[in-house]
Design an enzyme around this catalytic site. Structure first.
Site, PDB file in Angstrom:
ATOM      1  N   ASP A 254      89.542  69.620  89.170  1.00  0.00           N
ATOM      2  CA  ASP A 254      91.130  69.440  88.881  1.00  0.00           C
ATOM      3  C   ASP A 254      90.558  68.296  88.204  1.00  0.00           C
ATOM      4  OD1 ASP A 254      93.792  68.366  88.963  1.00  0.00           O
ATOM      5  OD2 ASP A 254      93.684  67.232  89.560  1.00  0.00           O
TER       6      ASP A 254
ATOM      7  N   ASP B 214      92.641  65.388  92.897  1.00  0.00           N
ATOM      8  CA  ASP B 214      92.746  64.301  93.716  1.00  0.00           C
ATOM      9  C   ASP B 214      94.375  64.340  94.665  1.00  0.00           C
ATOM     10  OD1 ASP B 214      94.766  64.499  91.230  1.00  0.00           O
ATOM     11  OD2 ASP B 214      95.153  62.633  90.871  1.00  0.00           O
TER      12      ASP B 214
END
Length: 363
Positions: free
Chosen positions: A110, A310
């Site tokens: 990410d 996250d």
């Protein structure tokens, strides 16, 4: 966790074959095409709870701490339990290395909150040169993809590494490397050339609708101080990180009121952001599956995907890894939260350290 000097993997941790516990892998899914993987969501069956409660839940206020012996009167039980179920990927690196031994690692990362810190202004989420060097080194060793809710062009401008795969708009816009990659497992050069320029856009038909809704939302959000609408091409992000918490309910109501006239779009939530996406069965997990297939790894049992993220939206990728019984999901967080990830890291600085350690391990 460690018992009597032996590393024991928690019951719900799926990392392949680890010290102290053996897992049998189901056959990996066959890599389907972009169109075959995508399908439409039946929104009539979707139950939506309290958006305000959900928005507050995305902002936990209790710091995650490493396990330790609790002092008298010190309530640490929940944090210790969470860390046992999701141990540090740095602290348990040998466990990960044992699980990946003899397998092809494929790296998925990410961007926001993983490679760069979370900042108030999303346009200022700049990764450090040290992080870029770490990602570049990983890409030299393993096939590497950035999977982000950001628009693909925007995240590429942040990362600036042409040898990576980029999956923007939560995987609805996937582009292969523009620089040569030697990680493709395809039987001939023609197929290799085609794979290197892989492009997947399962929601192309929604582009006019997304643009129209963006133009409607911008003046609506202008009345809420701190709110920002970001056009990520195949999805829209309404950021409320800088909005007074007392205004969150009004913001959600405004967004939902505009969305009522667009039944083919759906509202989801990430980390202090509301996401508007096409109502198709496509997310970061589907993007992971597509990329494994595009790389020629879909039918291979000797593959070890690692996904680091996250956000709530990364849970779709963690779920795919668990269902495949391959690889490891790593959640970046300083707070205990519900997750399907097997391991954790506290912040982007630890992500950088993990990437460097992984490169040293394979060198």
């Amino acid at each position: 966790m460690t018992q009597h000097g032996v590393v024991v993997v928690p019951e719900d941790t799926v990392v392949g074959v680890a010290v102290g516990r053996h897992f049998s892998f189901p056959p990996p899914r066959t890599g389907d095409s972009c169109k075959m993987l995508a399908g439409h969501i039946d929104l009539s069956a979707t139950m939506i709870g309290s958006w305000l409660d959900s928005m507050k839940a995305s902002s936990p206020r209790h710091k995650l701490v490493a396990p330790r012996v609790a002092a008298a009167g010190d309530d640490m039980e929940h944090d210790d339990d969470w860390m046992e179920k999701h141990p540090s990927a740095l602290g348990e690196f040998e466990t990960l290395a044992a699980a990946a031994s003899g397998k092809q690692i494929v790296m998925f990362l990410d961007y926001d909150g993983t490679l760069s810190p979370i900042v108030e202004d999303p346009d200022s989420a700049i990764m450090t040169d040290e992080m870029r060097d770490a990602v570049r080194a990983v890409a030299e060793q393993f096939p590497t993809a950035i999977v982000s809710g950001r628009g693909r062009d925007k995240v590429f401008n942040f990362v600036r590494l042409a040898e990576l795969y980029y999956a923007g708009s939560h995987g609805m816009d996937i582009q292969g490397p523009t620089a040569y990659s030697n990680h493709l497992h395809t039987p001939n050069k023609e197929e290799e050339d085609q794979t290197r320029s892989v492009l997947c856009q399962p929601a192309s038909e929604f582009l006019p609708m997304i643009g129209e809704l963006h133009d409607l939302l911008v003046p609506k959000m202008a009345s809420i101080p701190g709110a920002k609408v970001e056009n990520n091409k195949f999805c829209l992000s309404v950021h409320f990180r800088c909005v007074d918490e007392k205004k969150w309910g009004a913001l959600a109501d405004q967004v939902r009121s505009v969305l009522r006239d667009y039944p083919r779009l759906r509202l989801t939530q990430g980390r202090k952001v509301l996401e508007i996406r096409p109502a198709i069965k496509w997310d970061k997990g589907r993007a992971l599956e597509f990329l494994l297939g595009a790389l020629g790894f879909a039918d291979r049992a000797d593959v070890f995907p690692i996904y680091i993220g996250d956000d709530r939206t990364d849970e779709d990728a963690f779920k795919v890894l668990r269902n495949r019984g391959q690889g490891a999901g790593i959640l970046v967080t300083r707070f205990p939260k519900e997750t399907l990830a097997s391991f954790s890291l506290r912040e982007p600085a630890e992500v950088k350290d993990f990437l460097r350690k992984l490169v040293m391990y394979k060198s």
